[in-house]
Design a protein around this motif. Structure first.
Motif, PDB file in Angstrom:
ATOM      1  N   GLY A 134      51.574  40.141  21.160  1.00 41.94           N
ATOM      2  CA  GLY A 134      50.363  39.746  20.455  1.00 41.94           C
ATOM      3  C   GLY A 134      49.196  39.382  21.334  1.00 41.94           C
ATOM      4  O   GLY A 134      48.266  38.712  20.889  1.00 41.94           O
ATOM      5  N   TRP A 135      49.216  39.811  22.610  1.00 39.98           N
ATOM      6  CA  TRP A 135      48.100  39.493  23.493  1.00 39.98           C
ATOM      7  C   TRP A 135      47.661  40.737  24.234  1.00 39.98           C
ATOM      8  O   TRP A 135      48.467  41.405  24.897  1.00 39.98           O
ATOM      9  CB  TRP A 135      48.491  38.419  24.506  1.00 39.98           C
ATOM     10  N   VAL A 136      46.392  41.067  24.118  1.00 46.71           N
ATOM     11  CA  VAL A 136      45.829  42.229  24.805  1.00 46.71           C
ATOM     12  C   VAL A 136      44.567  41.783  25.530  1.00 46.71           C
ATOM     13  O   VAL A 136      43.676  41.188  24.927  1.00 46.71           O
ATOM     14  CB  VAL A 136      45.485  43.359  23.813  1.00 46.71           C
ATOM     15  N   ALA A 137      44.519  42.031  26.831  1.00 38.77           N
ATOM     16  CA  ALA A 137      43.327  41.681  27.602  1.00 38.77           C
ATOM     17  C   ALA A 137      42.163  42.567  27.157  1.00 38.77           C
ATOM     18  O   ALA A 137      42.303  43.791  27.112  1.00 38.77           O
ATOM     19  CB  ALA A 137      43.574  41.874  29.092  1.00 38.77           C
ATOM     20  N   PRO A 138      41.029  41.965  26.785  1.00 36.21           N
ATOM     21  CA  PRO A 138      39.875  42.769  26.370  1.00 36.21           C
ATOM     22  C   PRO A 138      39.482  43.779  27.444  1.00 36.21           C
ATOM     23  O   PRO A 138      39.558  43.496  28.646  1.00 36.21           O
ATOM     24  CB  PRO A 138      38.770  41.715  26.167  1.00 36.21           C
ATOM     25  N   ALA A 139      39.097  44.962  27.019  1.00 40.12           N
ATOM     26  CA  ALA A 139      38.734  46.027  27.957  1.00 40.12           C
ATOM     27  C   ALA A 139      37.597  45.575  28.872  1.00 40.12           C
ATOM     28  O   ALA A 139      36.607  44.988  28.424  1.00 40.12           O
ATOM     29  CB  ALA A 139      38.321  47.275  27.186  1.00 40.12           C
ATOM     30  N   GLY A 140      37.759  45.849  30.149  1.00 44.50           N
ATOM     31  CA  GLY A 140      36.711  45.546  31.114  1.00 44.50           C
ATOM     32  C   GLY A 140      36.689  44.115  31.609  1.00 44.50           C
ATOM     33  O   GLY A 140      35.881  43.773  32.466  1.00 44.50           O
ATOM     34  N   SER A 141      37.550  43.266  31.093  1.00 48.71           N
ATOM     35  CA  SER A 141      37.538  41.867  31.519  1.00 48.71           C
ATOM     36  C   SER A 141      38.669  41.611  32.516  1.00 48.71           C
ATOM     37  O   SER A 141      39.615  42.391  32.615  1.00 48.71           O
ATOM     38  CB  SER A 141      37.692  40.928  30.323  1.00 48.71           C
ATOM     39  N   SER A 142      38.543  40.524  33.221  1.00 50.84           N
ATOM     40  CA  SER A 142      39.577  40.134  34.171  1.00 50.84           C
ATOM     41  C   SER A 142      40.628  39.276  33.472  1.00 50.84           C
ATOM     42  O   SER A 142      40.387  38.744  32.384  1.00 50.84           O
ATOM     43  CB  SER A 142      38.965  39.349  35.334  1.00 50.84           C
ATOM     44  N   VAL A 143      41.780  39.142  34.119  1.00 46.07           N
ATOM     45  CA  VAL A 143      42.844  38.291  33.601  1.00 46.07           C
ATOM     46  C   VAL A 143      42.945  37.070  34.500  1.00 46.07           C
ATOM     47  O   VAL A 143      43.059  37.181  35.718  1.00 46.07           O
ATOM     48  CB  VAL A 143      44.197  39.030  33.570  1.00 46.07           C
ATOM     49  N   LEU A 144      42.875  35.900  33.879  1.00 45.81           N
ATOM     50  CA  LEU A 144      43.007  34.639  34.602  1.00 45.81           C
ATOM     51  C   LEU A 144      44.422  34.111  34.406  1.00 45.81           C
ATOM     52  O   LEU A 144      44.900  34.011  33.274  1.00 45.81           O
ATOM     53  CB  LEU A 144      41.990  33.621  34.082  1.00 45.81           C
ATOM     54  N   VAL A 145      45.090  33.793  35.497  1.00 50.83           N
ATOM     55  CA  VAL A 145      46.447  33.240  35.430  1.00 50.83           C
ATOM     56  C   VAL A 145      46.414  31.818  35.976  1.00 50.83           C
ATOM     57  O   VAL A 145      45.938  31.583  37.093  1.00 50.83           O
ATOM     58  CB  VAL A 145      47.447  34.082  36.244  1.00 50.83           C
TER      59      VAL A 145
END
Length: 515
Positions: free
Chosen positions: A274-285
């Motif tokens: 149920g989680w999809v990173a928005p296109a073009g954005s970075s992923v913060l961990v």
């Protein structure tokens, strides 16, 4: 509530081994499980909260640095304590073992009598079982019957069948994702709309729900409460019957283990959870470290709520003593926004149900490619580990904050690092030890302020004339001007390495002499 090391050492098998505590605070260290192993690489296999039993076989023949690294890895994994049986592999406890355990604040125990480790594990399991049962009245008929089924080993199906008979309705156990694990033989599940639902909690948090398919009554509520505890006990005896992790937790577990390396596989798993990173954005961990008394799995709901209030939709799961958060981030150039978000997250967490249980938040550099997410998860946890090793008191630490320390940790072995520190800072360390001065602290503050004498004096709370005298003494001992660019770089690196070796922050050391 989980027992402390002190309580565990009072168990018959542990007491028979003549334990002696050498380091750490056994009254506050909480034990989630007792485990025995002779594997040298055991640190990477722990989940946190273990009391590890060993004869030291895996340490026999190791170098002093390898012994030190062994304890460092256990401490990094959140090991509650190490119990070493002396007389087999070691006649006495290695000095490096004691020294490193003391520096890391980990409980170290010697066992001077030979007692089978399996008896110690069994005693601990019985202790947990007694604690789980202590709040129930033994004479209560419903509880007595269900407990009897668990203790006689008749299995999960028997517990559910008895619960269905006592509640006069069908009963089923579902996992945290709503999948049926087991159901009673009582017919009529499909035709009942009313339900009585009770959460089943294991040692590390919720493991599923017990569903009674019938209208809620006092009798059914009472059966459901007691049956939930009986089912939890049965699942604890046979973990293979327990619930499977949620889809989000399964993703986090695999990321931490490093088994999700394909971008396509990771994207499919994230979507399923149920989680999809928005296109073009970075992923913060980010990794949220919680106190050992609070199982990370139980902190997940509170962390998820706070993280989504700050960062939007997140993927959250537990890993050891940390809760991992995957969220939409910003480019690496937007470091201030990343730090601000982490600070807002910690503020919300501390104001919520976790409160003081929140220790440190570590944030990796945002990544723009899903294939880099596993490395970012490892980096976020490493940030917390390094911040502990250097004695940092900062509640929020980013990868940028410990970049130099990570470089030093990976590029030099212990002997080289020690030699480098001694060569650069040895005269100051020796002078402070001999005369009670604060030269090392002064140098650290002076470099941190960019060699500004005014700000250095203010940060140390001393007069400028006193600072001038200290700097003159520092340069005399080092034999070179602090302002020299090459020397300034070397000294900065040496201070970072000194923090890693000692686990101390020079600015946290109380002032002694004002000279």
């Amino acid at each position: 509530m989980l027992p402390t090391v002190t309580e565990v050492l009072r168990l018959p098998a542990l007491r028979a081994a003549a334990p002696e505590v050498l380091t750490g605070d056994p009254d506050t260290a909480v034990v989630r499980w007792v485990h025995s192993s002779e594997v040298y690489e055991m640190g990477g296999l722990l989940a946190g909260g273990e009391l590890l039993l060993t004869t030291g076989l895996g340490l026999h023949g190791r170098t002093a640095q390898q012994v030190t690294d062994y304890v460092e890895q256990l401490a990094d994994a959140g090991c509650a304590g190490l119990a070493l049986e002396v007389g087999r592999s070691f006649a006495v406890v290695p000095h490096e073992l004691v020294q490193t355990a003391r520096r890391r604040g980990m409980v170290l125990v010697t066992l001077r009598e030979v007692v089978p480790f399996v008896r110690m594990v069994e005693d601990f399991h019985d202790l947990l079982l007694r604690r789980k049962l202590s709040w129930r009245r033994p004479a209560e008929p419903i509880w007595q019957e269900l407990l009897g089924l668990v203790l006689s080993g008749q299995g999960l199906a028997a517990v559910l069948n008895a619960s269905a008979r006592l509640a006069d309705c069908p009963v089923e156990l579902v996992d945290v994702d709503g999948r049926v694990v087991e159901r009673s033989r009582t017919p009529g599940l499909a035709g009942s709309a009313a339900r009585t639902v009770t959460e089943v909690r294991g040692a590390h948090g919720p493991v599923g729900r017990l569903v009674l398919h019938g209208r809620s009554t006092a009798q059914r509520t009472g059966v459901a409460e007691r049956a939930a505890v009986a089912v939890a006990l049965e699942l604890g005896r046979h973990p293979d019957l327990g619930s499977r992790p949620s889809l989000a937790q399964a993703v986090i577990t695999d990321l931490v283990a490093g088994v999700l390396v394909s971008q396509g596989d990771l994207q499919a798993r994230l979507s399923a959870a149920g989680w999809v990173a928005p296109a073009g954005s970075s992923v913060l961990v980010a990794a949220v470290e919680v106190d050992r008394r609070t199982p990370a799995s139980e902190a997940v709901p509170a962390v998820r709520e706070a993280a989504e209030a700050v960062l939007g939709r997140c993927l959250v799961g537990a890993a050891g003593s940390t809760v991992i958060v995957l969220a939409r981030g910003w480019p690496r150039s937007a470091q201030p926004r990343q730090r601000e978000a982490a600070e807002q997250l910690r503020t919300r967490l501390c104001a919520g149900p976790l409160g003081a249980a929140v220790r440190t938040i570590g944030a990796a550099d945002p990544v723009s490619d899903l294939a880099d997410v596993p490395e970012a998860v490892a980096r976020a946890r490493e940030v917390i580990t390094l911040s502990r090793r250097i004695g940092s008191r900062q509640p929020v630490v980013t990868a940028q904050d410990v970049a130099v320390h990570r470089l030093l940790a990976g590029g030099l072995d212990g002997a080289q690092l020690a030699s480098f520190v001694t060569g650069q800072l040895g005269p100051l360390v020796d002078h402070d030890a001999a005369h009670g001065t604060d030269l090392l602290r002064t140098l650290d503050a002076h470099l941190a302020t960019g060699l500004s004498k005014t700000r250095t004096a203010e940060s140390l709370g001393i007069r400028r004339q006193t600072l001038y005298a200290r700097l003159e003494r520092i340069e005399h001992l080092l034999g070179t001007p602090v302002e020299d660019p090459a020397q300034r770089t070397c000294l900065g690196l040496a201070l970072a390495a000194w923090r890693m070796r000692t686990g101390l922050d020079p600015q946290a050391v109380p002032g002694r002499s004002r000279g």
